[in-house]
Design a protein around this motif. Structure first.
Motif, mmCIF file in Angstrom:
data_model
loop_
_atom_site.group_PDB
_atom_site.id
_atom_site.type_symbol
_atom_site.label_atom_id
_atom_site.label_comp_id
_atom_site.label_asym_id
_atom_site.label_seq_id
_atom_site.Cartn_x
_atom_site.Cartn_y
_atom_site.Cartn_z
ATOM 1 N N PHE A 377 -7.345 -6.452 0.864
ATOM 2 C CA PHE A 377 -6.033 -5.223 0.145
ATOM 3 C C PHE A 377 -7.302 -5.915 -1.164
ATOM 4 N N LEU A 378 -8.091 -6.434 -1.382
ATOM 5 C CA LEU A 378 -8.551 -5.682 -2.861
ATOM 6 C C LEU A 378 -9.975 -5.314 -2.292
ATOM 7 N N TYR A 379 -10.968 -5.109 -1.443
ATOM 8 C CA TYR A 379 -11.818 -4.874 -0.756
ATOM 9 C C TYR A 379 -11.382 -3.114 -0.918
ATOM 10 N N GLU A 380 -10.814 -2.949 -0.313
ATOM 11 C CA GLU A 380 -10.100 -1.518 0.120
ATOM 12 C C GLU A 380 -10.494 -0.522 -1.782
ATOM 13 N N ARG A 381 -9.664 -1.527 -2.780
ATOM 14 C CA ARG A 381 -9.220 -0.910 -3.475
ATOM 15 C C ARG A 381 -10.600 -0.446 -4.573
ATOM 16 N N VAL A 382 -11.124 -1.515 -4.532
ATOM 17 C CA VAL A 382 -12.168 -2.263 -5.312
ATOM 18 C C VAL A 382 -13.685 -1.257 -4.761
ATOM 19 N N TYR A 383 -13.776 -1.044 -3.192
ATOM 20 C CA TYR A 383 -14.732 -0.225 -3.480
ATOM 21 C C TYR A 383 -14.812 0.938 -3.311
ATOM 22 N N SER A 384 -13.120 1.715 -3.220
ATOM 23 C CA SER A 384 -12.979 2.849 -3.762
ATOM 24 C C SER A 384 -13.250 3.009 -5.664
ATOM 25 N N ASN A 385 -12.951 2.417 -6.105
ATOM 26 C CA ASN A 385 -13.120 2.602 -7.111
ATOM 27 C C ASN A 385 -14.775 1.479 -8.426
ATOM 28 N N ARG A 386 -15.655 1.452 -6.957
ATOM 29 C CA ARG A 386 -16.799 0.351 -7.666
ATOM 30 C C ARG A 386 -17.912 0.496 -8.706
ATOM 31 N N ASN A 387 -17.995 -0.163 -9.070
ATOM 32 C CA ASN A 387 -18.951 -0.122 -10.794
ATOM 33 C C ASN A 387 -19.315 -2.208 -10.997
ATOM 34 N N ALA A 388 -20.536 -1.809 -11.406
ATOM 35 C CA ALA A 388 -20.810 -3.499 -11.239
ATOM 36 C C ALA A 388 -19.665 -3.764 -12.499
ATOM 37 N N ARG A 389 -18.903 -3.799 -13.814
ATOM 38 C CA ARG A 389 -18.212 -4.361 -14.370
ATOM 39 C C ARG A 389 -16.508 -4.969 -13.300
ATOM 40 N N ASN A 390 -16.437 -3.874 -12.364
ATOM 41 C CA ASN A 390 -15.003 -3.910 -11.726
ATOM 42 C C ASN A 390 -15.221 -4.686 -10.641
ATOM 43 N N ILE A 391 -16.168 -5.139 -9.724
ATOM 44 C CA ILE A 391 -16.510 -6.017 -8.653
ATOM 45 C C ILE A 391 -17.334 -7.200 -8.897
ATOM 46 N N GLY A 392 -17.294 -7.889 -10.491
ATOM 47 C CA GLY A 392 -17.960 -8.965 -10.718
ATOM 48 C C GLY A 392 -17.025 -10.380 -9.645
ATOM 49 N N PRO A 393 -15.251 -9.769 -10.150
ATOM 50 C CA PRO A 393 -14.428 -11.320 -10.017
ATOM 51 C C PRO A 393 -14.465 -10.988 -7.923
ATOM 52 N N PHE A 394 -14.502 -9.613 -7.603
ATOM 53 C CA PHE A 394 -14.047 -10.264 -6.196
ATOM 54 C C PHE A 394 -14.789 -10.460 -5.871
ATOM 55 N N MET A 395 -16.864 -10.404 -6.190
ATOM 56 C CA MET A 395 -17.918 -11.270 -5.816
ATOM 57 C C MET A 395 -17.638 -12.491 -5.838
ATOM 58 N N THR A 396 -17.757 -12.880 -7.032
ATOM 59 C CA THR A 396 -17.031 -14.584 -6.818
ATOM 60 C C THR A 396 -15.757 -15.240 -6.057
ATOM 61 N N LEU A 397 -15.110 -14.720 -5.154
ATOM 62 C CA LEU A 397 -13.889 -14.698 -4.515
ATOM 63 C C LEU A 397 -14.650 -14.797 -3.531
ATOM 64 N N CYS A 398 -15.954 -13.340 -2.960
ATOM 65 C CA CYS A 398 -16.226 -13.365 -1.433
ATOM 66 C C CYS A 398 -17.218 -14.736 -1.854
ATOM 67 N N ARG A 399 -18.153 -15.323 -2.856
ATOM 68 C CA ARG A 399 -18.885 -16.196 -2.688
ATOM 69 C C ARG A 399 -18.230 -17.789 -2.161
ATOM 70 N N ARG A 400 -17.578 -17.657 -2.573
ATOM 71 C CA ARG A 400 -16.751 -18.566 -2.748
ATOM 72 C C ARG A 400 -15.923 -18.902 -1.146
ATOM 73 N N ALA A 401 -15.550 -17.506 -0.690
ATOM 74 C CA ALA A 401 -15.311 -17.735 0.374
ATOM 75 C C ALA A 401 -16.301 -17.892 1.612
ATOM 76 N N ASP A 402 -17.397 -17.112 1.352
ATOM 77 C CA ASP A 402 -17.885 -17.369 1.974
ATOM 78 C C ASP A 402 -18.868 -19.391 2.065
ATOM 79 N N GLU A 403 -18.518 -19.701 0.749
ATOM 80 C CA GLU A 403 -18.897 -21.161 1.250
ATOM 81 C C GLU A 403 -18.566 -22.174 1.800
ATOM 82 N N ASP A 404 -16.654 -21.420 2.070
ATOM 83 C CA ASP A 404 -16.218 -22.627 2.746
ATOM 84 C C ASP A 404 -15.706 -22.269 4.031
ATOM 85 N N ARG A 405 -16.134 -21.427 3.825
ATOM 86 C CA ARG A 405 -15.814 -20.324 5.747
ATOM 87 C C ARG A 405 -16.483 -19.740 6.228
#
Length: 540
Positions: A377-405
């Protein structure tokens, strides 16, 4: 105005409003420790005289280590002076004020009440002269006490302090003594009720701040907002702490009613469409997270929000807040499907700060089925309005998820799709995960040269996995030679030296010699390059 003092002499009396203003300024600008010493000086009989003048000043003489002359300017308080050695507003000024107050307005008992107000131990109130003093308890608005409701307390606060915001055109400092006075009224209450009273006081002060910011012209509003928010930050943090300590399941009916009232205040503020100083929606949701433990409250609040959405608005309203509130209530109940549905109907840029903690909690709980749904759900909305400021929190979640799974490729796919905006986060992530091959491929893909990378990063990779850097240096050397100028050739030589060390570290000396021979043959006609290679001792 003339009146008699206790010893029979004529006194010129301050206007009562002017004296009240002077009391407030003394309480605001003189530290409590100095006020206490001034009170002791007054009680000890050190003040020889005090009198008001026609120039809105209060003059007095105090005997300390010497005789000191005091002048307190009520119109321009910071012009007040004392002949004592102390640099600043001193105890002699406080002592003169208390002496004058007792002489002109009802004796030592009256001065003592002013002293307590200045320390924030009792609420400020309008000073009334003896001639105009009402009968006991007549015309004086007393606070509601422990039996009062939230509504009664707010009505009293508004009557007593509702105009304080007018003094806050450039600063919120005038509100601090008010908040201290309000908190002092419940200092002896039981903790559960005290929390609610203090929360009410802070919210009232926040509302006063909101009124004050409306007086600022649009040109300087941004700077005033930053100043106001810094001043208000401890207040806001405190109210969130108080809310976190609420225990709805053990509250009495009156305490629950008080909590519901505060929740309604925050909701009423949050639903307004205009720009506001504070995040009232977040404050409302903090109350909701606590009160949602009560099933009946949860049911009624959800129905109220739905009714608001289904009722045509008479004026403009913030429907995004209503959808976000419904989404959070669903989330608190564990109904992620409806939570996502409600959030999808809200303006994403205004609710994303609420969603990220929800996803993080699902990951923390190991609920990866819903974590993946939320991330999609987040990726769909972040991608449609992607910019350096907008993706920071999403990238934090991606990194955490990649570490755990790490076995799930979707996290890497998200991060790669968001390039180039995700480059910095992704590069750092792969270094942290020690995925050096992926890290090096990323640099090649983005076109980053070794000289553009942080030295500690290069040193780490060169020590652990030197072979992954070889293609990166090959690409950089070719690009430097392709510039066809001396500066480029010098950079190429510099990188060739580093490349030689990498080959040796990787124990591939033969490959280095083969690569160098091919390079020399390829560019043998570039005399300037040959000269730089000779100067750099790459060739002899």
């Amino acid at each position: 105005m003339l009146k008699y003092g206790r010893r029979g002499e004529f006194l010129m009396s301050f206007d009562t409003k002017l004296l009240a203003a002077l009391e407030q300024q003394l309480g605001q600008y003189i530290p409590a420790s100095i006020l206490k010493r001034g009170w002791s000086y007054y009680q000890g009989g050190h003040v020889q005289s005090s009198q008001a003048t026609v120039h809105q000043t209060l003059m007095g003489v105090v005997r300390g280590g010497d005789l000191y002359a005091v002048v307190i300017d009520a119109d321009h308080f910071h012009y007040s002076t004392c002949t004592c050695p102390y640099d600043g507003l001193c105890k002699h000024m406080a002592a003169v004020f208390f002496h004058y107050y007792a002489e002109a307005y009802g004796g030592e008992r009256s001065a003592e009440q002013a002293y307590f107000r200045m320390l924030g131990l009792t609420p400020a109130r309008t000073i009334v002269s003896q001639e105009a003093a009402p009968a006991p308890d007549a015309g004086i608005l007393r606070h509601p006490g422990e039996e009062g409701t939230a509504e009664e307390w707010r009505e009293w606060m508004e009557a007593e302090y509702g105009e304080t915001w007018r003094k806050c055109r450039h600063s919120l400092h005038a509100l601090q003594p008010v908040l201290s006075a309000l908190k002092g009224l419940s200092r002896d209450w039981e903790k559960p009720l005290q929390r609610l009273h203090w929360s009410t006081a802070i919210i009232f002060i926040m509302e006063q701040s909101e009124r004050a910011i409306t007086t600022v012209d649009s040109f300087s509003r941004y700077y005033h907002e930053m100043s106001f928010l810094r001043m208000a930050e401890p207040w806001v943090e405190h109210v969130y702490t108080l809310i976190s300590e609420l225990e709805p399941e053990s509250m009495s009916e009156s305490e629950l009613a008080w909590s519901r009232s505060l929740t309604e205040i925050a909701k009423e503020r949050a639903i307004r469409p205009e720009r506001q100083l504070f995040e009232w929606d977040t404050l409302y949701l903090a109350f909701c997270e606590k009160l949602s433990q009560l099933k009946e409250w949860y049911r009624q609040e959800k129905l109220a929000l739905l009714e608001s959405l289904n009722t045509p608005a008479v004026d403009e309203r913030n429907d995004t807040f209503l959808y976000a509130a419904l989404g959070m209530l669903a989330y608190f109940e564990g109904d992620d499907e409806h939570a996502i549905s409600y959030f999808s109907q809200a303006a994403f840029e205004r609710v994303q700060k609420l969603i990220y903690p929800c996803v993080a909690q699902r990951m923390e709980a190991g609920n990866w089925e819903w974590a993946e749904r939320w991330m999609a759900f987040l990726y769909e909305r972040v991608y449609s309005n992607r910019n350096a400021r907008n993706i920071g929190p999403f990238m934090t979640l991606c990194r955490r998820a990649d570490e755990d799974r790490p076995e799930l490729p979707v996290w890497t796919a998200y991060m790669m799709e968001l390039l180039p905006y995700s480059y910095a986060e992704l590069s750092e992530h792969w270094l942290h995960m020690k995925r050096y091959d992926d890290w090096a491929d990323l640099q090649l893909f983005v076109g980053v040269r070794p000289e553009e990378l942080d030295t500690p990063e290069l040193r780490e990779v060169a020590k652990t996995a030197p072979h992954v850097l070889l293609p990166l240096y090959h690409q950089s050397i070719e690009a430097a030679i392709g510039s066809r100028n001396r500066q480029g050739y010098r950079l190429a030589v510099k990188n060739l030296k580093k490349l030689e060390r990498l080959y040796k570290t990787a124990k591939e000396t033969e490959k280095w010699e083969s690569y160098l021979a091919e390079l020399l043959a390829k560019y043998q006609r570039l005399r300037a390059l040959q000269e730089e290679l000779w100067k750099g001792k790459i060739v002899t």
